[in-house]
Design an enzyme around this catalytic site. Sequence first.
Site, PDB file in Angstrom:
ATOM      1  N   TYR A 155       0.832  -1.199   0.000  1.00  0.00           N
ATOM      2  CA  TYR A 155       0.000   0.000   0.000  1.00  0.00           C
ATOM      3  C   TYR A 155       0.871   1.254   0.000  1.00  0.00           C
ATOM      4  O   TYR A 155       0.460   2.301  -0.479  1.00  0.00           O
ATOM      5  CB  TYR A 155      -0.968  -0.020   1.186  1.00  0.00           C
ATOM      6  CG  TYR A 155      -2.185   0.857   0.988  1.00  0.00           C
ATOM      7  CD1 TYR A 155      -3.020   0.708  -0.109  1.00  0.00           C
ATOM      8  CD2 TYR A 155      -2.498   1.836   1.907  1.00  0.00           C
ATOM      9  CE1 TYR A 155      -4.124   1.512  -0.285  1.00  0.00           C
ATOM     10  CE2 TYR A 155      -3.607   2.643   1.747  1.00  0.00           C
ATOM     11  CZ  TYR A 155      -4.414   2.477   0.652  1.00  0.00           C
ATOM     12  OH  TYR A 155      -5.508   3.273   0.482  1.00  0.00           O
ATOM     13  N   LYS A 162      -4.092   8.162   2.597  1.00  0.00           N
ATOM     14  CA  LYS A 162      -5.460   7.851   3.006  1.00  0.00           C
ATOM     15  C   LYS A 162      -5.588   7.648   4.515  1.00  0.00           C
ATOM     16  O   LYS A 162      -6.475   6.984   5.003  1.00  0.00           O
ATOM     17  CB  LYS A 162      -5.986   6.624   2.251  1.00  0.00           C
ATOM     18  CG  LYS A 162      -6.144   6.872   0.751  1.00  0.00           C
ATOM     19  CD  LYS A 162      -6.831   8.164   0.376  1.00  0.00           C
ATOM     20  CE  LYS A 162      -8.313   8.138   0.396  1.00  0.00           C
ATOM     21  NZ  LYS A 162      -8.930   9.363  -0.073  1.00  0.00           N
TER      22      LYS A 162
END
Length: 168
Positions: A155, A162
């Site tokens: 990620y 985020k």
Amino acid sequence: MIMKGKKGVILGIANKKSIAYGIAKACQEQGAEMAITFLNERFEKKLEPIAQELGCEDRLYPCDVSKPEEIKALKESLEKDFGKIDFLVHSVAFAPKEALSEPFIKTTKEAFKIAMDISVYSLIDLTNRLESVLSDDASILTLSYLGGPKYVVNYNVMGVAKRHWKLV
């Protein structure tokens, strides 16, 4: 039908597996009217059947959040279609491929800026530019992801982008 009479816009549907699609479907099932946006021509073709399913085929608009002219055009379309809107869903995220495939500490400054601009700052920019079409009690929803507070393999920079952001 808790959304009956509510009008809004959802940004970030990529396909039927998108969280934004699930949100749009729930809004529709609860009686909301909405517009949805697409990033470019490739996404427009993919979203046409989704817009038809959601009953907003006449309210499918381009909106690359990195292009102020497209946000301005979205604002004008929302004013024309709805006058005011009651909700804005921001489900937008992007990072250059290398920022996702390389280890986080190898993220370049430019890739980091792009990820933050598209994934985070665009919420602030959209809210400011659409402020005049937001009703007095409008709701704004943005999404975070488990990869913000916890490590998720691959990620990388999106974990930072985020993270759980809170507008005051």
